[in-house]
Structure formats: structure tokens, C-alpha cells
Design an enzyme around this catalytic site. Sequence first.
Site, PDB file in Angstrom:
ATOM      1  N   THR A 185       0.865  -1.184   0.000  1.00 24.11           N
ATOM      2  CA  THR A 185       0.000   0.000   0.000  1.00 24.11           C
ATOM      3  C   THR A 185       0.898   1.230   0.000  1.00 24.11           C
ATOM      4  O   THR A 185       2.014   1.179   0.497  1.00 24.11           O
ATOM      5  CB  THR A 185      -0.865  -0.033   1.279  1.00 24.11           C
ATOM      6  OG1 THR A 185      -1.773  -1.111   1.150  1.00 24.11           O
ATOM      7  CG2 THR A 185      -1.625   1.261   1.494  1.00 24.11           C
ATOM      8  N   VAL A 214     -14.141  -2.733   2.734  1.00 21.31           N
ATOM      9  CA  VAL A 214     -13.634  -1.358   2.689  1.00 21.31           C
ATOM     10  C   VAL A 214     -12.384  -1.277   3.559  1.00 21.31           C
ATOM     11  O   VAL A 214     -12.381  -1.758   4.692  1.00 21.31           O
ATOM     12  CB  VAL A 214     -14.708  -0.381   3.211  1.00 21.31           C
ATOM     13  CG1 VAL A 214     -14.159   1.029   3.317  1.00 21.31           C
ATOM     14  CG2 VAL A 214     -15.931  -0.405   2.285  1.00 21.31           C
ATOM     15  N   THR A 235      -0.606   2.240   7.135  1.00 22.24           N
ATOM     16  CA  THR A 235      -0.597   1.022   6.327  1.00 22.24           C
ATOM     17  C   THR A 235      -0.570  -0.183   7.265  1.00 22.24           C
ATOM     18  O   THR A 235      -0.156  -0.063   8.418  1.00 22.24           O
ATOM     19  CB  THR A 235       0.605   0.997   5.370  1.00 22.24           C
ATOM     20  OG1 THR A 235       0.712  -0.301   4.783  1.00 22.24           O
ATOM     21  CG2 THR A 235       1.922   1.312   6.077  1.00 22.24           C
ATOM     22  N   GLY A 236      -1.015  -1.329   6.766  1.00 23.34           N
ATOM     23  CA  GLY A 236      -1.042  -2.517   7.612  1.00 23.34           C
ATOM     24  C   GLY A 236      -2.422  -3.149   7.565  1.00 23.34           C
ATOM     25  O   GLY A 236      -3.174  -2.948   6.609  1.00 23.34           O
ATOM     26  N   GLY A 238      -5.933  -3.325   7.777  1.00 20.73           N
ATOM     27  CA  GLY A 238      -6.929  -2.261   7.807  1.00 20.73           C
ATOM     28  C   GLY A 238      -7.918  -2.389   8.940  1.00 20.73           C
ATOM     29  O   GLY A 238      -8.335  -1.400   9.547  1.00 20.73           O
TER      30      GLY A 238
HETATM   31  N1  ASP Z   1      -4.188  -1.013   5.006  1.00 17.34           N
HETATM   32  C1  ASP Z   1      -4.438  -1.729   3.787  1.00 17.34           C
HETATM   33  C2  ASP Z   1      -5.759  -2.438   3.888  1.00 17.34           C
HETATM   34  O1  ASP Z   1      -6.084  -2.984   4.912  1.00 17.34           O
HETATM   35  C3  ASP Z   1      -3.388  -2.732   3.442  1.00 17.34           C
HETATM   36  C4  ASP Z   1      -1.960  -2.245   3.548  1.00 17.34           C
HETATM   37  O2  ASP Z   1      -1.677  -1.211   4.135  1.00 17.34           O
HETATM   38  O3  ASP Z   1      -1.072  -2.946   3.021  1.00 17.34           O
HETATM   39  O4  ASP Z   1      -6.461  -2.475   2.927  1.00 17.34           O
END
Ligand code: ASP
Length: 314
Positions: A185, A214, A235-236, A238
Site C-alpha cells: 500500500t 472497505v 498502512t497494515g 486495515g
Molecule cells: N491497510 C491496507 C488495507 O487494509 C493494506 C496495507 O496497508 O497494506 O487495505
Amino acid sequence: MRRLIVHGGAGRIAPEHGAEALEGLSGALEAGWGEIDDATEAAVAAVRWMEDSGKFNCGRGAVLNLQGRAELDAALMTGRQQAGAVSNLTYTPKAIAVARKVMEETPHVLLCGRGADRFAKAMGFPRETIGTSARRKLYRELRSDLVNGRGGHGRWSDRKPSRHPAWWEPLKRLVHVHPELLHGTVGAVAVDARGRIAAATSTGGIFLKMEGRVSDSSLVGCGTYADRDVGLSATGIGEVIIRYTLTRSIAELYHLRHEGVQAAADRALATLPRDAVGVIALDRKGRFAVAKNTKNLAWATRSDGERSVRQGLS
Ligand code: ASP
């Protein structure tokens, strides 16, 4: 002081992919820095570059959902409390540009699914297929692991996983065993010479997510937030970021405790489940923060005050 900071996702980044991620972030920084006279332009340009590159989990390179389709989420927020976002966009990989249009051309903040697609079309974006061949290959492997109960610690035999009430637990286990599925992301936060702040985040979400899911990235105060004094992109996982309304919580800590943006981010992350999130942030004076409780977070930043780009995988 003008500053731009970008991230390319949190998770476990294999050493062979680290250099590629940092190279991608340099390209994004360069694209964004060219627009740094206006924080919104800079944040959008940096994210757009990463969406177009196909190298990150956003735009052209987005991961695929359980049905094998990309559904994109993105949000843009400025320090003047303006915000625009899209969720489950399938029409075009240019999610951040569509989010910006939502902010500028509609009375709404977030458009979803079919509505987001129709709006993108009305705004003149050409229809483009999303999803690289590498993503499709990985999708087939993962989906087969998931339905055969591999990759997690349990067996799972349902053949229509998206309808199974126990869908999330096996996926969580899969993601725990393969945290590399998450990273990619992207986000950017910019402050310009007038102290204006903008934050932008764009994602394909998490591999094998349920259709219609979502992400935090498209939700103001969760994956993306800006106010007059501070801007953030997270990020991470969600679902963790949403439950803790992470970026808004960090902004609150920043305002209440006057300890600086890094301390606020560290303090917020200390209360979260481990191995789940990363965040970048900056304040009006151009001070920045990078915080994570995952193994890696790919980031890079540039400012007026520094001669060279600073970047890292930590
Ligand atoms: N935060 C993003 C989600 O959960 C994924 C990511 O940050 O890699 O969609």
C-alpha cells in the site's frame, strides 16, 4: 520548511524486494517534489506515480480479492478539513485522482463501488483493466491454499469462502504466516512553504479480501488524516487501523501532549496488536515521524533543509 514523505507499505519485506521498494519510493518522491509548492499537488503526484508504476499494492499493481478482481481504495485529505475518497473502485487504476475529484467536484467525502465507477467514468477517466500477471499468478496460488486449508493452521473446506462465516479467521492466520501479502500500500504526506498539509493513501487492500470490503486507507481518520497541524498516512491490517481510528488518534495525541509527532505515533502504536501497522506523519514545521510494529515499513522523505533523501525499510 517544505517536506514530502512517502511510504510503500508495512509488513515483512524480503531483502530482494527492499531495494526495488526504495527505488520506487525515490521515483515517487521525485514526482511529488516537483509539485511541492502545493502540498495537495505533491501528495497526489507522489501517490499517482506509485499507482502507475505497478510495483506497489495500489493502482495498476493492486492485489486481487477473493473473486480475483481488484477493488481499489484511496483517500486524500487536506489540512483545511477537505477530504475525498473512493472505495471498491474497479473502473480505473487512478484511484487517488478519482478521490481528489470526489473532494473537489462533489458534496460527498466517499464514493463506493458502482457509484465510484460511474463517477470516474463521468469525470472522463478511461476504463482500464487492473491487475498485473504476477498478481494473477499469486492470486491463484493463494486462493488454492485458502480453500484447501493450507497456509493457515487449520483446515477449511468450504468451497464458497466468500460466503462462509468463518472466512476471516483462516485469512488472518494466512496473513500471519505470510505477512509479505500485506505490504505494498502507498501513502504520501506533504507540507508546503505556506504550511499547508495534505495526506494521501492508496491501496488494493489485502489479498483475498471479501468482495465489497472497505479498507482503512479510504476512511478519513483511519488510514488517512490531515488537519491544520499534522498529516498522516497509515498502512497494515486495515481492520486494526479502523478499530483504533489510528491516524486521528495519533493526531489527538499530538495536540494533547505536545510531545511531537514521533512520540505521538509511538505512543499510539504501543497500544495496538503487534505486527499489524505502520504510519508516516509530519507536522506544519516539516518534522516527520515513521513508526511501525511490523518488521518493515518502506519509507522515504525529502525536505528543503536536507541535502539528500532519507529513506529506510525500518
Ligand atoms: N491497510 C491496507 C488495507 O487494509 C493494506 C496495507 O496497508 O497494506 O487495505
